[in-house]
Motif scaffolding. Structure first.
Motif, PDB file in Angstrom:
ATOM      1  N   ALA A  46     -90.530  -0.057  45.969  1.00 17.28           N
ATOM      2  CA  ALA A  46     -90.896  -1.312  46.633  1.00 17.28           C
ATOM      3  C   ALA A  46     -92.383  -1.537  46.424  1.00 17.28           C
ATOM      4  CB  ALA A  46     -90.575  -1.240  48.122  1.00 17.28           C
ATOM      5  N   GLY A  47     -92.742  -2.727  46.034  1.00 16.65           N
ATOM      6  CA  GLY A  47     -94.146  -3.052  45.812  1.00 16.65           C
ATOM      7  C   GLY A  47     -94.802  -3.591  47.069  1.00 16.65           C
ATOM      8  N   TYR A  48     -96.025  -4.039  46.933  1.00 15.27           N
ATOM      9  CA  TYR A  48     -96.798  -4.603  48.043  1.00 15.27           C
ATOM     10  C   TYR A  48     -96.023  -5.765  48.652  1.00 15.27           C
ATOM     11  CZ  TYR A  48    -100.614  -6.898  50.493  1.00 15.27           C
ATOM     12  OH  TYR A  48    -101.393  -7.478  51.448  1.00 15.27           O
ATOM     13  N   HIS A  49     -95.870  -5.745  49.967  1.00 11.60           N
ATOM     14  CA  HIS A  49     -95.171  -6.824  50.658  1.00 11.60           C
ATOM     15  C   HIS A  49     -95.489  -6.767  52.149  1.00 11.60           C
ATOM     16  CE1 HIS A  49     -92.564  -3.346  51.305  1.00 11.60           C
ATOM     17  NE2 HIS A  49     -92.136  -3.966  52.397  1.00 11.60           N
ATOM     18  N   PHE A  50     -95.211  -7.855  52.837  1.00  8.77           N
ATOM     19  CA  PHE A  50     -95.252  -7.882  54.297  1.00  8.77           C
ATOM     20  C   PHE A  50     -93.818  -7.825  54.780  1.00  8.77           C
ATOM     21  CE2 PHE A  50     -99.233 -10.295  53.493  1.00  8.77           C
ATOM     22  CZ  PHE A  50    -100.100  -9.425  54.132  1.00  8.77           C
ATOM     23  N   GLY A  65     -95.285   8.462  48.865  1.00  5.95           N
ATOM     24  CA  GLY A  65     -95.133   7.142  48.262  1.00  5.95           C
ATOM     25  C   GLY A  65     -95.266   5.986  49.226  1.00  5.95           C
ATOM     26  N   LEU A  66     -95.375   6.250  50.541  1.00  2.00           N
ATOM     27  CA  LEU A  66     -95.572   5.158  51.487  1.00  2.00           C
ATOM     28  C   LEU A  66     -97.071   4.901  51.599  1.00  2.00           C
ATOM     29  CD1 LEU A  66     -94.486   3.146  53.566  1.00  2.00           C
ATOM     30  CD2 LEU A  66     -94.644   4.964  55.278  1.00  2.00           C
ATOM     31  N   PHE A  67     -97.464   3.664  51.402  1.00  2.00           N
ATOM     32  CA  PHE A  67     -98.873   3.274  51.483  1.00  2.00           C
ATOM     33  C   PHE A  67     -99.022   2.088  52.419  1.00  2.00           C
ATOM     34  CE2 PHE A  67     -98.378   5.282  47.390  1.00  2.00           C
ATOM     35  CZ  PHE A  67     -99.507   6.080  47.290  1.00  2.00           C
ATOM     36  N   VAL A  68    -100.194   1.971  53.022  1.00  2.00           N
ATOM     37  CA  VAL A  68    -100.576   0.777  53.768  1.00  2.00           C
ATOM     38  C   VAL A  68    -101.853   0.247  53.128  1.00  2.00           C
ATOM     39  CG1 VAL A  68     -99.512   1.478  55.940  1.00  2.00           C
ATOM     40  CG2 VAL A  68    -101.889   2.087  55.492  1.00  2.00           C
ATOM     41  N   TRP A  69    -102.074  -1.029  53.306  1.00  2.00           N
ATOM     42  CA  TRP A  69    -103.277  -1.656  52.790  1.00  2.00           C
ATOM     43  C   TRP A  69    -104.095  -2.180  53.959  1.00  2.00           C
ATOM     44  CZ3 TRP A  69     -98.985  -1.153  50.015  1.00  2.00           C
ATOM     45  CH2 TRP A  69     -99.086  -0.878  48.656  1.00  2.00           C
ATOM     46  N   THR A  70    -105.396  -1.929  53.933  1.00  2.00           N
ATOM     47  CA  THR A  70    -106.273  -2.444  54.980  1.00  2.00           C
ATOM     48  C   THR A  70    -106.485  -3.937  54.755  1.00  2.00           C
ATOM     49  OG1 THR A  70    -108.305  -2.072  53.736  1.00  2.00           O
ATOM     50  CG2 THR A  70    -107.489  -0.225  55.097  1.00  2.00           C
ATOM     51  N   ARG A  71    -107.079  -4.601  55.697  1.00  2.00           N
ATOM     52  CA  ARG A  71    -107.363  -6.040  55.560  1.00  2.00           C
ATOM     53  C   ARG A  71    -108.341  -6.308  54.420  1.00  2.00           C
ATOM     54  NH1 ARG A  71    -103.207  -8.062  57.782  1.00  2.00           N
ATOM     55  NH2 ARG A  71    -102.851  -7.375  59.885  1.00  2.00           N
ATOM     56  N   THR A  72    -109.090  -5.282  53.993  1.00  2.00           N
ATOM     57  CA  THR A  72    -110.016  -5.444  52.870  1.00  2.00           C
ATOM     58  C   THR A  72    -109.369  -5.101  51.537  1.00  2.00           C
ATOM     59  OG1 THR A  72    -110.869  -3.188  53.106  1.00  2.00           O
ATOM     60  CG2 THR A  72    -112.008  -4.929  54.325  1.00  2.00           C
ATOM     61  N   GLY A  73    -108.079  -4.721  51.551  1.00  9.97           N
ATOM     62  CA  GLY A  73    -107.350  -4.442  50.325  1.00  9.97           C
ATOM     63  C   GLY A  73    -107.352  -2.992  49.883  1.00  9.97           C
ATOM     64  N   LYS A  74    -107.885  -2.099  50.702  1.00  7.81           N
ATOM     65  CA  LYS A  74    -107.896  -0.682  50.353  1.00  7.81           C
ATOM     66  C   LYS A  74    -106.506  -0.081  50.591  1.00  7.81           C
ATOM     67  CE  LYS A  74    -110.157   3.685  51.365  1.00  7.81           C
ATOM     68  NZ  LYS A  74    -111.105   4.393  52.221  1.00  7.81           N
ATOM     69  N   ARG A  75    -106.003   0.649  49.600  1.00  4.20           N
ATOM     70  CA  ARG A  75    -104.687   1.277  49.696  1.00  4.20           C
ATOM     71  C   ARG A  75    -104.855   2.692  50.250  1.00  4.20           C
ATOM     72  NH1 ARG A  75    -100.527   2.512  44.728  1.00  4.20           N
ATOM     73  NH2 ARG A  75    -101.189   4.655  44.934  1.00  4.20           N
ATOM     74  N   ILE A  76    -104.071   3.018  51.280  1.00  2.00           N
ATOM     75  CA  ILE A  76    -104.171   4.317  51.953  1.00  2.00           C
ATOM     76  C   ILE A  76    -102.775   4.940  52.014  1.00  2.00           C
ATOM     77  CG2 ILE A  76    -104.766   5.496  54.105  1.00  2.00           C
ATOM     78  CD1 ILE A  76    -106.615   3.126  54.722  1.00  2.00           C
ATOM     79  N   PRO A  77    -102.628   6.192  51.554  1.00  2.97           N
ATOM     80  CA  PRO A  77    -101.328   6.860  51.675  1.00  2.97           C
ATOM     81  C   PRO A  77    -101.026   7.183  53.139  1.00  2.97           C
ATOM     82  CG  PRO A  77    -102.957   8.376  50.784  1.00  2.97           C
ATOM     83  CD  PRO A  77    -103.632   7.038  50.904  1.00  2.97           C
ATOM     84  N   VAL A  78     -99.763   7.096  53.500  1.00  2.00           N
ATOM     85  CA  VAL A  78     -99.342   7.360  54.876  1.00  2.00           C
ATOM     86  C   VAL A  78     -98.469   8.602  54.909  1.00  2.00           C
ATOM     87  CG1 VAL A  78     -97.985   6.492  56.819  1.00  2.00           C
ATOM     88  CG2 VAL A  78     -99.395   4.923  55.492  1.00  2.00           C
ATOM     89  N   VAL A  79     -98.775   9.482  55.837  1.00  2.00           N
ATOM     90  CA  VAL A  79     -97.922  10.640  56.108  1.00  2.00           C
ATOM     91  C   VAL A  79     -97.598  10.590  57.595  1.00  2.00           C
ATOM     92  CG1 VAL A  79     -97.743  13.143  56.137  1.00  2.00           C
ATOM     93  CG2 VAL A  79     -98.981  12.008  54.280  1.00  2.00           C
ATOM     94  N   VAL A  80     -96.327  10.421  57.907  1.00  4.84           N
ATOM     95  CA  VAL A  80     -95.903  10.371  59.308  1.00  4.84           C
ATOM     96  C   VAL A  80     -95.665  11.804  59.764  1.00  4.84           C
ATOM     97  CG1 VAL A  80     -94.185   9.490  60.922  1.00  4.84           C
ATOM     98  CG2 VAL A  80     -94.841   8.108  58.932  1.00  4.84           C
ATOM     99  N   PRO A  81     -96.428  12.280  60.755  1.00  4.52           N
ATOM    100  CA  PRO A  81     -96.251  13.660  61.222  1.00  4.52           C
ATOM    101  C   PRO A  81     -94.863  13.887  61.811  1.00  4.52           C
ATOM    102  CG  PRO A  81     -98.294  12.714  62.069  1.00  4.52           C
ATOM    103  CD  PRO A  81     -97.507  11.593  61.460  1.00  4.52           C
ATOM    104  N   GLU A  82     -94.406  15.108  61.753  1.00  2.00           N
ATOM    105  CA  GLU A  82     -93.107  15.465  62.316  1.00  2.00           C
ATOM    106  C   GLU A  82     -93.079  15.118  63.804  1.00  2.00           C
ATOM    107  OE1 GLU A  82     -90.282  19.394  62.693  1.00  2.00           O
ATOM    108  OE2 GLU A  82     -91.709  19.264  61.032  1.00  2.00           O
TER     109      GLU A  82
END
Length: 104
Positions: A46-50, A65-82
């Motif tokens: 899945a690509g960038y989307h809302f 592979g899960l990423f979030v983007w900040t309001r400034t467009g910076k891509r940050i990887p997400v790791v959801v803790p157990e």
């Protein structure tokens, strides 16, 4: 989750849940067998989307592979803790709150 959100916004407990009642909700489990893409570096599921709905809830993933983007467009990887969930606001929530809570 919708009830906790409503209370946090100072609304009656059922305010958001009632708006969701009979709505066109999507249940889209994206758990994918990434082993089928092992030889295909750079494959995107899945690509960038809302997200469209009120809320999206992500659990802990077995693969990166899960990423979030900040309001400034910076891509940050997400790791959801157990034991935790990532709750993401969708376009419908932005509309319901008149932009007080932004999508993303």
């Amino acid at each position: 989750t919708a009830e906790m959100l409503a209370l946090g916004l100072g609304l009656p407990r059922d305010a958001i849940r009632e708006k969701m009642k009979y709505g066109p909700h999507l249940l889209a489990p994206t758990g994918s067998d990434m082993s089928q893409f092992a030889d295909k570096v750079g494959t995107s599921i899945a690509g960038y989307h809302f997200d469209l709905n009120v809320l999206t809830i992500h659990g802990r993933a077995r693969y990166p592979g899960l990423f979030v983007w900040t309001r400034t467009g910076k891509r940050i990887p997400v790791v959801v803790p157990e034991g935790y969930l990532l709750i993401q606001s969708g376009i419908q929530l932005e509309h319901l709150t008149g932009g007080e809570i932004l999508r993303g």
